[in-house]
Design a protein around this motif. Structure first.
Motif, PDB file in Angstrom:
ATOM      1  N   LEU A  10      12.892  43.681 -18.231  1.00  0.00           N
ATOM      2  CA  LEU A  10      14.323  43.693 -18.540  1.00  0.00           C
ATOM      3  C   LEU A  10      14.992  44.958 -18.024  1.00  0.00           C
ATOM      4  CD1 LEU A  10      14.281  42.230 -22.172  1.00  0.00           C
ATOM      5  CD2 LEU A  10      15.050  41.093 -20.082  1.00  0.00           C
ATOM      6  N   TRP A  11      14.318  46.117 -18.185  1.00  0.00           N
ATOM      7  CA  TRP A  11      14.888  47.375 -17.707  1.00  0.00           C
ATOM      8  C   TRP A  11      15.061  47.357 -16.189  1.00  0.00           C
ATOM      9  CZ3 TRP A  11      10.966  50.656 -20.983  1.00  0.00           C
ATOM     10  CH2 TRP A  11      11.377  50.626 -22.329  1.00  0.00           C
ATOM     11  N   VAL A  12      14.012  46.922 -15.481  1.00  0.00           N
ATOM     12  CA  VAL A  12      14.057  46.917 -14.017  1.00  0.00           C
ATOM     13  C   VAL A  12      15.092  45.911 -13.514  1.00  0.00           C
ATOM     14  CG1 VAL A  12      12.750  46.407 -11.912  1.00  0.00           C
ATOM     15  CG2 VAL A  12      11.671  47.700 -13.767  1.00  0.00           C
ATOM     16  N   SER A  13      15.092  44.710 -14.098  1.00  0.00           N
ATOM     17  CA  SER A  13      16.043  43.693 -13.629  1.00  0.00           C
ATOM     18  C   SER A  13      17.482  44.101 -13.934  1.00  0.00           C
ATOM     19  CB  SER A  13      15.728  42.334 -14.272  1.00  0.00           C
ATOM     20  OG  SER A  13      15.813  42.409 -15.681  1.00  0.00           O
ATOM     21  N   ASP A  14      17.722  44.725 -15.095  1.00  0.00           N
ATOM     22  CA  ASP A  14      19.073  45.213 -15.411  1.00  0.00           C
ATOM     23  C   ASP A  14      19.503  46.308 -14.434  1.00  0.00           C
ATOM     24  OD1 ASP A  14      19.510  43.495 -17.497  1.00  0.00           O
ATOM     25  OD2 ASP A  14      18.895  44.908 -19.060  1.00  0.00           O
ATOM     26  N   GLY A  28      29.942  38.654 -12.822  1.00  0.00           N
ATOM     27  CA  GLY A  28      29.519  37.635 -13.785  1.00  0.00           C
ATOM     28  C   GLY A  28      28.033  37.381 -13.814  1.00  0.00           C
ATOM     29  N   LEU A  29      27.268  38.007 -12.939  1.00  0.00           N
ATOM     30  CA  LEU A  29      25.828  37.789 -12.910  1.00  0.00           C
ATOM     31  C   LEU A  29      25.187  38.338 -14.173  1.00  0.00           C
ATOM     32  CD1 LEU A  29      24.812  38.580  -9.221  1.00  0.00           C
ATOM     33  CD2 LEU A  29      25.166  36.370 -10.300  1.00  0.00           C
ATOM     34  N   SER A  30      24.128  37.637 -14.640  1.00  0.00           N
ATOM     35  CA  SER A  30      23.493  38.039 -15.886  1.00  0.00           C
ATOM     36  C   SER A  30      22.060  37.539 -15.925  1.00  0.00           C
ATOM     37  CB  SER A  30      24.268  37.489 -17.082  1.00  0.00           C
ATOM     38  OG  SER A  30      23.565  37.670 -18.279  1.00  0.00           O
ATOM     39  N   ASN A  31      21.226  38.229 -16.722  1.00  0.00           N
ATOM     40  CA  ASN A  31      19.873  37.760 -16.978  1.00  0.00           C
ATOM     41  C   ASN A  31      19.842  36.651 -18.016  1.00  0.00           C
ATOM     42  OD1 ASN A  31      18.098  39.272 -15.306  1.00  0.00           O
ATOM     43  ND2 ASN A  31      18.549  41.091 -16.517  1.00  0.00           N
ATOM     44  N   LYS A  43      29.041  29.096  -7.748  1.00  0.00           N
ATOM     45  CA  LYS A  43      28.480  30.214  -6.978  1.00  0.00           C
ATOM     46  C   LYS A  43      27.743  31.180  -7.898  1.00  0.00           C
ATOM     47  CE  LYS A  43      29.715  34.090  -3.964  1.00  0.00           C
ATOM     48  NZ  LYS A  43      30.824  34.818  -3.310  1.00  0.00           N
ATOM     49  N   ILE A  44      28.364  31.503  -9.047  1.00  0.00           N
ATOM     50  CA  ILE A  44      27.720  32.378 -10.020  1.00  0.00           C
ATOM     51  C   ILE A  44      26.443  31.727 -10.537  1.00  0.00           C
ATOM     52  CG2 ILE A  44      27.943  33.449 -12.297  1.00  0.00           C
ATOM     53  CD1 ILE A  44      29.501  34.903 -10.236  1.00  0.00           C
ATOM     54  N   GLY A  45      26.495  30.416 -10.766  1.00  0.00           N
ATOM     55  CA  GLY A  45      25.314  29.702 -11.249  1.00  0.00           C
ATOM     56  C   GLY A  45      24.146  29.799 -10.290  1.00  0.00           C
ATOM     57  N   LEU A  46      24.398  29.608  -8.997  1.00  0.00           N
ATOM     58  CA  LEU A  46      23.337  29.702  -8.006  1.00  0.00           C
ATOM     59  C   LEU A  46      22.775  31.124  -7.917  1.00  0.00           C
ATOM     60  CD1 LEU A  46      24.857  27.456  -5.189  1.00  0.00           C
ATOM     61  CD2 LEU A  46      22.926  26.910  -6.694  1.00  0.00           C
ATOM     62  N   LEU A  47      23.665  32.110  -7.974  1.00  0.00           N
ATOM     63  CA  LEU A  47      23.204  33.495  -7.934  1.00  0.00           C
ATOM     64  C   LEU A  47      22.407  33.850  -9.186  1.00  0.00           C
ATOM     65  CD1 LEU A  47      26.334  35.305  -6.427  1.00  0.00           C
ATOM     66  CD2 LEU A  47      24.103  34.967  -5.339  1.00  0.00           C
ATOM     67  N   ASN A  48      22.785  33.278 -10.330  1.00  0.00           N
ATOM     68  CA  ASN A  48      22.044  33.527 -11.559  1.00  0.00           C
ATOM     69  C   ASN A  48      20.633  32.942 -11.495  1.00  0.00           C
ATOM     70  OD1 ASN A  48      23.648  35.146 -13.178  1.00  0.00           O
ATOM     71  ND2 ASN A  48      24.809  33.429 -14.010  1.00  0.00           N
ATOM     72  N   ILE A  49      20.479  31.836 -10.771  1.00  0.00           N
ATOM     73  CA  ILE A  49      19.139  31.284 -10.559  1.00  0.00           C
ATOM     74  C   ILE A  49      18.277  32.296  -9.809  1.00  0.00           C
ATOM     75  CG2 ILE A  49      17.832  29.505  -9.346  1.00  0.00           C
ATOM     76  CD1 ILE A  49      20.114  27.577  -9.897  1.00  0.00           C
ATOM     77  N   ALA A  50      18.854  32.904  -8.776  1.00  0.00           N
ATOM     78  CA  ALA A  50      18.121  33.918  -8.014  1.00  0.00           C
ATOM     79  C   ALA A  50      17.765  35.113  -8.897  1.00  0.00           C
ATOM     80  CB  ALA A  50      18.954  34.370  -6.812  1.00  0.00           C
ATOM     81  N   VAL A  51      18.705  35.520  -9.754  1.00  0.00           N
ATOM     82  CA  VAL A  51      18.444  36.637 -10.676  1.00  0.00           C
ATOM     83  C   VAL A  51      17.283  36.294 -11.597  1.00  0.00           C
ATOM     84  CG1 VAL A  51      19.377  37.949 -12.623  1.00  0.00           C
ATOM     85  CG2 VAL A  51      20.783  37.545 -10.601  1.00  0.00           C
ATOM     86  N   ILE A  53      14.830  34.150 -11.098  1.00  0.00           N
ATOM     87  CA  ILE A  53      13.575  34.085 -10.352  1.00  0.00           C
ATOM     88  C   ILE A  53      13.051  35.489 -10.056  1.00  0.00           C
ATOM     89  CG2 ILE A  53      12.564  33.414  -8.138  1.00  0.00           C
ATOM     90  CD1 ILE A  53      14.361  30.942  -8.190  1.00  0.00           C
ATOM     91  N   VAL A  54      13.952  36.408  -9.696  1.00  0.00           N
ATOM     92  CA  VAL A  54      13.539  37.797  -9.450  1.00  0.00           C
ATOM     93  C   VAL A  54      12.974  38.415 -10.731  1.00  0.00           C
ATOM     94  CG1 VAL A  54      14.385  40.117  -8.918  1.00  0.00           C
ATOM     95  CG2 VAL A  54      15.110  38.172  -7.520  1.00  0.00           C
ATOM     96  N   THR A  55      13.658  38.167 -11.867  1.00  0.00           N
ATOM     97  CA  THR A  55      13.199  38.702 -13.151  1.00  0.00           C
ATOM     98  C   THR A  55      11.819  38.172 -13.495  1.00  0.00           C
ATOM     99  OG1 THR A  55      15.482  38.863 -13.953  1.00  0.00           O
ATOM    100  CG2 THR A  55      13.745  38.879 -15.606  1.00  0.00           C
ATOM    101  N   LEU A  56      11.619  36.864 -13.312  1.00  0.00           N
ATOM    102  CA  LEU A  56      10.316  36.265 -13.600  1.00  0.00           C
ATOM    103  C   LEU A  56       9.241  36.819 -12.681  1.00  0.00           C
ATOM    104  CD1 LEU A  56       8.618  34.159 -15.124  1.00  0.00           C
ATOM    105  CD2 LEU A  56       9.297  32.480 -13.381  1.00  0.00           C
ATOM    106  N   THR A  57       9.587  37.045 -11.417  1.00  0.00           N
ATOM    107  CA  THR A  57       8.620  37.586 -10.463  1.00  0.00           C
ATOM    108  C   THR A  57       8.163  38.985 -10.867  1.00  0.00           C
ATOM    109  OG1 THR A  57       9.615  36.289  -8.669  1.00  0.00           O
ATOM    110  CG2 THR A  57       8.230  38.157  -8.036  1.00  0.00           C
ATOM    111  N   ILE A  58       9.082  39.810 -11.339  1.00  0.00           N
ATOM    112  CA  ILE A  58       8.720  41.156 -11.807  1.00  0.00           C
ATOM    113  C   ILE A  58       7.724  41.069 -12.951  1.00  0.00           C
ATOM    114  CG2 ILE A  58       9.594  43.265 -12.894  1.00  0.00           C
ATOM    115  CD1 ILE A  58      12.256  42.747 -11.430  1.00  0.00           C
ATOM    116  N   LEU A  59       8.012  40.185 -13.925  1.00  0.00           N
ATOM    117  CA  LEU A  59       7.115  40.016 -15.069  1.00  0.00           C
ATOM    118  C   LEU A  59       5.744  39.536 -14.619  1.00  0.00           C
ATOM    119  CD1 LEU A  59       6.550  39.837 -18.122  1.00  0.00           C
ATOM    120  CD2 LEU A  59       7.520  37.531 -18.071  1.00  0.00           C
ATOM    121  N   LEU A  60       5.703  38.564 -13.720  1.00  0.00           N
ATOM    122  CA  LEU A  60       4.427  38.008 -13.265  1.00  0.00           C
ATOM    123  C   LEU A  60       3.613  39.033 -12.486  1.00  0.00           C
ATOM    124  CD1 LEU A  60       5.623  34.453 -12.183  1.00  0.00           C
ATOM    125  CD2 LEU A  60       4.223  35.024 -14.173  1.00  0.00           C
TER     126      LEU A  60
END
Length: 224
Positions: A10-14, A28-31, A43-51, A53-60
């Motif tokens: 959460l810290w890194v993704s924020d 408007g982007l958010s975790n 557009k915000i919805g698609l970018l939030n999907i990317a956010v 996925i990046v957050t999940l990748t960091i955790l994994l």
């Protein structure tokens, strides 16, 4: 340890999100899961999907780099050996698959697939009405495959001999208790408790709360 991983994620993704928003990404982007925002602004919805996925990748990646992944693999391999009535030796257990269909990773995979597909459907023009069905059917067909992939690539890694022996010791203790007790079907609450998911959720929640409290205290003390 999982609680620590979640907090670091959460810290890194924020931090990455704040950095990106200062360099042109929408505010408007958010975790968080923002379905209403997705429907109003695709557009915000698609970018939030990317956010997400990046957050999940960091955790994994954190899980993959930890020793926990080796012990996780050893537990799965021991269970596979028990279910196949194999002898519990490091040589035999070490040949067993690392992914297991009843692993909690599959639940995480299912939730991720569902919400990603739901956001994706809400972000596509004229597909918002069928987005829940699209997400549901995609999850039903692919959650175990995605879960097995995540287990093989991230939440487990080849176990050391010490880790295999730890899994074997736990398996032998479990078998001893099983054979020494009368056969009976445990109550539902007992089966849920023995799955370990509740303990993990409680532990993760407590650690995240403690770390957030320490972070807030340090900010107040150092006047950040």
């Amino acid at each position: 340890q999982l609680g620590l991983f979640f907090s670091i994620t959460l810290w890194v993704s924020d931090a990455l999100l704040n950095f990106g928003q200062h360099h042109g990404l929408p505010k408007g982007l958010s975790n968080d899961i923002e379905l209403a925002t997705t429907a109003q602004n695709p557009k915000i919805g698609l970018l939030n999907i990317a956010v997400r996925i990046v957050t999940l990748t960091i955790l994994l990646l954190l899980m993959r780099l930890s020793r926990l992944a080796g012990y996780h693999a050893a537990e799965h391999q021991t269970v596979h050996a028990i279910e196949r009535t194999e002898r519990l030796t490091p040589e035999i257990v070490g040949r067993m698959p690392r992914a297991h269909p009843r692993c909690g990773t599959n639940i995480m995979a299912g939730a991720t697939v569902f919400f990603v597909m739901l956001q994706l459907g809400l972000s596509i023009p004229y597909a918002d009405t069928v987005a829940p069905l699209l997400a549901l059917f995609t999850t039903l067909f692919y959650w175990r495959r995605v879960g097995a992939f995540l287990q093989e690539r991230f939440t487990t890694r080849p176990a050391t001999t010490k880790q295999l022996m730890s899994g074997i010791d736990a398996g032998e203790e479990l078998l001893t208790k099983y054979w020494s007790q009368p056969l009976h079907r445990p109550r539902l609450w007992r089966r849920i408790w023995c799955m370990g998911l509740a303990q993990n959720m409680i532990g993760v929640t407590v650690v995240i709360w403690l770390l957030d409290w320490v972070h807030t205290l340090l900010q107040s003390y150092l006047h950040f």
